[in-house]
Design a protein around this motif. Structure first.
Motif, PDB file in Angstrom:
ATOM      1  N   SER A  60       0.842  -1.213   0.000  1.00 24.99           N
ATOM      2  CA  SER A  60       0.000   0.000   0.000  1.00 24.99           C
ATOM      3  C   SER A  60       0.864   1.243   0.000  1.00 24.99           C
ATOM      4  O   SER A  60       0.605   2.193  -0.736  1.00 24.99           O
ATOM      5  CB  SER A  60      -0.903   0.058   1.233  1.00 24.99           C
ATOM      6  N   GLY A  61       1.903   1.254   0.843  1.00 22.16           N
ATOM      7  CA  GLY A  61       2.753   2.446   0.938  1.00 22.16           C
ATOM      8  C   GLY A  61       3.392   2.777  -0.400  1.00 22.16           C
ATOM      9  O   GLY A  61       3.369   3.926  -0.848  1.00 22.16           O
ATOM     10  N   ILE A  62       3.944   1.765  -1.057  1.00 21.36           N
ATOM     11  CA  ILE A  62       4.632   1.990  -2.329  1.00 21.36           C
ATOM     12  C   ILE A  62       3.641   2.400  -3.402  1.00 21.36           C
ATOM     13  O   ILE A  62       3.905   3.305  -4.202  1.00 21.36           O
ATOM     14  CB  ILE A  62       5.416   0.721  -2.732  1.00 21.36           C
ATOM     15  N   ALA A  63       2.468   1.749  -3.414  1.00 20.80           N
ATOM     16  CA  ALA A  63       1.462   2.090  -4.427  1.00 20.80           C
ATOM     17  C   ALA A  63       1.049   3.551  -4.285  1.00 20.80           C
ATOM     18  O   ALA A  63       0.994   4.287  -5.271  1.00 20.80           O
ATOM     19  CB  ALA A  63       0.254   1.169  -4.297  1.00 20.80           C
ATOM     20  N   ILE A  64       0.791   3.987  -3.058  1.00 15.72           N
ATOM     21  CA  ILE A  64       0.369   5.378  -2.851  1.00 15.72           C
ATOM     22  C   ILE A  64       1.483   6.338  -3.248  1.00 15.72           C
ATOM     23  O   ILE A  64       1.260   7.326  -3.956  1.00 15.72           O
ATOM     24  CB  ILE A  64      -0.020   5.605  -1.367  1.00 15.72           C
ATOM     25  N   ALA A  65       2.719   6.036  -2.806  1.00 12.23           N
ATOM     26  CA  ALA A  65       3.831   6.953  -3.071  1.00 12.23           C
ATOM     27  C   ALA A  65       4.090   7.080  -4.574  1.00 12.23           C
ATOM     28  O   ALA A  65       4.257   8.183  -5.094  1.00 12.23           O
ATOM     29  CB  ALA A  65       5.092   6.473  -2.348  1.00 12.23           C
ATOM     30  N   LEU A  66       4.118   5.950  -5.278  1.00 16.13           N
ATOM     31  CA  LEU A  66       4.399   5.980  -6.719  1.00 16.13           C
ATOM     32  C   LEU A  66       3.293   6.693  -7.482  1.00 16.13           C
ATOM     33  O   LEU A  66       3.550   7.492  -8.378  1.00 16.13           O
ATOM     34  CB  LEU A  66       4.523   4.552  -7.259  1.00 16.13           C
ATOM     35  N   ALA A  86       9.118   2.735   0.144  1.00 14.86           N
ATOM     36  CA  ALA A  86       8.621   3.949  -0.511  1.00 14.86           C
ATOM     37  C   ALA A  86       9.791   4.799  -0.997  1.00 14.86           C
ATOM     38  O   ALA A  86       9.756   5.351  -2.091  1.00 14.86           O
ATOM     39  CB  ALA A  86       7.742   4.746   0.446  1.00 14.86           C
ATOM     40  N   MET A  87      10.864   4.871  -0.188  1.00 13.56           N
ATOM     41  CA  MET A  87      12.025   5.652  -0.613  1.00 13.56           C
ATOM     42  C   MET A  87      12.638   5.071  -1.873  1.00 13.56           C
ATOM     43  O   MET A  87      12.953   5.795  -2.821  1.00 13.56           O
ATOM     44  CB  MET A  87      13.082   5.664   0.490  1.00 13.56           C
ATOM     45  N   ALA A  88      12.806   3.746  -1.885  1.00 20.31           N
ATOM     46  CA  ALA A  88      13.398   3.105  -3.063  1.00 20.31           C
ATOM     47  C   ALA A  88      12.525   3.355  -4.289  1.00 20.31           C
ATOM     48  O   ALA A  88      13.025   3.719  -5.358  1.00 20.31           O
ATOM     49  CB  ALA A  88      13.561   1.606  -2.820  1.00 20.31           C
ATOM     50  N   ALA A  89      11.210   3.186  -4.123  1.00 16.59           N
ATOM     51  CA  ALA A  89      10.310   3.340  -5.272  1.00 16.59           C
ATOM     52  C   ALA A  89      10.309   4.779  -5.776  1.00 16.59           C
ATOM     53  O   ALA A  89      10.378   5.024  -6.985  1.00 16.59           O
ATOM     54  CB  ALA A  89       8.894   2.914  -4.881  1.00 16.59           C
ATOM     55  N   VAL A  90      10.255   5.732  -4.847  1.00 16.93           N
ATOM     56  CA  VAL A  90      10.213   7.138  -5.258  1.00 16.93           C
ATOM     57  C   VAL A  90      11.540   7.529  -5.907  1.00 16.93           C
ATOM     58  O   VAL A  90      11.577   8.247  -6.894  1.00 16.93           O
ATOM     59  CB  VAL A  90       9.886   8.045  -4.051  1.00 16.93           C
ATOM     60  N   TRP A  91      12.645   7.002  -5.380  1.00 16.34           N
ATOM     61  CA  TRP A  91      13.932   7.331  -5.975  1.00 16.34           C
ATOM     62  C   TRP A  91      14.021   6.774  -7.387  1.00 16.34           C
ATOM     63  O   TRP A  91      14.340   7.487  -8.337  1.00 16.34           O
ATOM     64  CB  TRP A  91      15.100   6.808  -5.129  1.00 16.34           C
ATOM     65  N   MET A  92      13.707   5.474  -7.518  1.00 14.62           N
ATOM     66  CA  MET A  92      13.777   4.867  -8.852  1.00 14.62           C
ATOM     67  C   MET A  92      12.804   5.539  -9.809  1.00 14.62           C
ATOM     68  O   MET A  92      13.131   5.812 -10.967  1.00 14.62           O
ATOM     69  CB  MET A  92      13.452   3.375  -8.765  1.00 14.62           C
ATOM     70  N   GLY A  93      11.589   5.796  -9.312  1.00 11.33           N
ATOM     71  CA  GLY A  93      10.568   6.403 -10.165  1.00 11.33           C
ATOM     72  C   GLY A  93      10.979   7.785 -10.637  1.00 11.33           C
ATOM     73  O   GLY A  93      10.888   8.105 -11.830  1.00 11.33           O
ATOM     74  N   SER A  94      11.488   8.615  -9.716  1.00 12.16           N
ATOM     75  CA  SER A  94      11.834   9.977 -10.124  1.00 12.16           C
ATOM     76  C   SER A  94      13.049   9.962 -11.040  1.00 12.16           C
ATOM     77  O   SER A  94      13.142  10.755 -11.972  1.00 12.16           O
ATOM     78  CB  SER A  94      12.069  10.875  -8.908  1.00 12.16           C
ATOM     79  N   ARG A  95      13.965   9.029 -10.823  1.00 11.10           N
ATOM     80  CA  ARG A  95      15.120   8.905 -11.716  1.00 11.10           C
ATOM     81  C   ARG A  95      14.637   8.554 -13.126  1.00 11.10           C
ATOM     82  O   ARG A  95      15.146   9.075 -14.114  1.00 11.10           O
ATOM     83  CB  ARG A  95      16.056   7.812 -11.196  1.00 11.10           C
TER      84      ARG A  95
END
Lengths: 208, 268
Positions: B142-148, B239-248
């Motif tokens: 849930s956390g990763i889905a919301i953050a991404l 969430a940090m990993a996903a947001v970092w990879m996603g924004s990159r």
């Protein structure tokens, strides 16, 4: 100061083209809407994927970090966007920009009819025309060495338009900056002179 | 205290309540009776199957089988994260970013808990590994889905602002800084809220289960606390990993904003 040169630069609606601007030269670009004028400027500023290379003097764009290139070859988009709360937040905090001489932001503001207090204003309070004029000050504050202008005076009344034209011309002459100006206004092109090109069916045609 | 075994009759009695609910829905013309019955049947089948699978797993303690089960859990969670994106990344990235960050966070935190905190011998004993991993995956999911989702949707809407910052000579990280921070915050809010109200509003599900199964309340509370800390760490890392990879991935090697890498809103 340095000239701006495009070598084989093209995008999906524009065949690769070559174009050279001397240092301090003014070149106008026109063409029907959708002919890819704005996309060409975006390509020069390296905002979209495209083919070709651009040079500032003898420095290739590909040899330069993208943020540095965009600071030195400044693009003024047709619509200005603001990310912070106040106008002042958008200007570089170092007013000397590493050159030793302070950038005359107050002068530029006065030239466009603003008091220095405008820097404390909230961006939300500004009208479209005010935003457009302040976006020019914001761009000049990063002391670009070449200017890409996309309809810089499109939404301005004649008095404000004249002020903007005067400021751009002053900056171009004082700093010997190459200016590539997209304008649909033939009067403006006649008034300011310089070479004039037309984008037509994906090709660059010389006018005049 | 010992556990009272539930007989099929007990469950049949409880299922009568669901039938009653379906009948009421029909009488009141709510139109959800079919869905209630199908959902109830699905949960019965799925939980029975999982029960059977776990029974086999627990009896064997075989690492390959447990690994397979963990992989199935991860791939379903990865699919779920992808499904919840309004604008997801095209190609393998749409699935990859969510799954990889869940893998990194859930598996490492589970491993840490098994070896260092609980000290299970061997570390892959399925009775501990599978429920822990399940809890972590479910929550990091849930956390990763919301953050991404937050990251890609806001980047899409703020295109002009991001490009204005790029044109001002900022690098990509500065240009997306605000959006990234907001995405991370949104992903962490659910677990922070859950920790803040734990025990006051309702007893968390796992603790309830342990108490019903006969564990002393203090033991159940300790395990619940452990799980909550693990979930908080796992969700934060994921969430940090996903947001970092996603924004990159939103920018290319020339630091251009590449919204064309996102697929348009298809669902909902």
């Amino acid at each position: 100061m340095a000239g701006l040169r495009l070598a084989g630069l093209g995008h999906r609606s524009l065949a690769p083209l070559d174009l050279g601007l001397e240092a301090g030269e003014l070149v106008f670009l026109s063409g029907p809407s959708g002919s890819g004028k704005s996309l060409l400027l975006r390509a020069i500023a390296d905002l979209d994927p495209h083919v070709g290379e651009a040079w500032l003097g003898d420095e290739a764009r590909s040899s330069m970090a993208p943020p540095l290139w965009r600071r030195r070859v400044g693009l003024l988009p047709a619509e200005s966007f603001w990310w912070g709360e106040t106008v002042g937040e958008h200007l570089p905090s170092d007013r000397t920009n590493g050159t030793g001489a302070e950038t005359p932001i107050a002068d530029w503001l006065t030239a466009l009819g603003f008091a220095p207090e405008v820097l404390d204003w909230s961006v939300k309070r500004l009208s479209t025309g005010e935003r457009q004029r302040l976006a020019l000050v914001r761009l000049l504050a990063q002391t670009p060495e070449a200017l890409l202008l996309d309809e810089a005076t499109a939404n301005l009344d004649p008095a404000n338009r004249d002020q903007v034209e005067t400021l751009i011309e002053r900056y171009r002459r004082e700093r010997q900056v190459a200016v590539l100006w997209v304008s649909h206004d033939p009067e403006q092109r006649r008034r300011l002179g310089g070479r004039s090109y037309r984008l037509h069916e994906g090709r660059l045609e010389s006018e005049s | 205290m010992s556990m009272i075994q539930l007989s099929p009759w007990d469950l049949a009695l409880a299922s009568l309540l669901v039938l009653l609910l379906a009948r009421m829905s029909w009488r009141l013309r709510l139109g959800v009776e079919r869905r209630v019955l199908i959902a109830a049947a699905r949960s019965a089948v799925q939980l029975t199957l999982v029960g059977l699978v776990l029974k086999v797993l627990f009896a064997q303690t075989s690492l390959p089988l447990i690994g397979l089960m963990a992989l199935v859990m991860l791939s379903v969670a990865g699919f779920e994260v992808m499904q919840r994106q309004t604008r997801r990344f095209g190609g393998p990235w749409g699935y990859g970013i969510g799954s990889l960050s869940m893998f990194l966070s859930s598996f490492s935190v589970t491993l840490l808990a098994l070896t260092l905190v609980i000290g299970v011998e061997p570390w892959y004993q399925p009775q501990y590994l599978i429920p822990l991993l399940g809890m972590l995956l479910g929550n990091t999911m849930s956390g990763i889905a919301i953050a991404l989702d937050n990251l890609t949707r806001n980047a899409w809407e703020a295109r002009g602002k991001i490009e204005a910052r790029l044109l001002a000579g900022q690098n990509w990280e500065a240009a997306i800084e605000d959006i990234r921070r907001e995405a991370l915050r949104s992903g962490l809010i659910p677990i922070v809220n859950a920790m803040g109200t734990a025990g006051l509003v309702s007893l968390p599900g796992m603790m309830t289960g342990q108490i019903l199964a006969g564990s002393p309340p203090m033991e159940a509370a300790k395990y619940q606390l452990l799980i909550m800390f693990l979930i908080a760490a796992g969700t934060g890392l994921g969430a940090m990993a996903a947001v970092w990879m996603g924004s990159r991935r939103l920018f290319d090697e020339r630091q251009r904003l590449r919204l064309d890498r996102l697929r348009g809103a298809t669902k909902n």
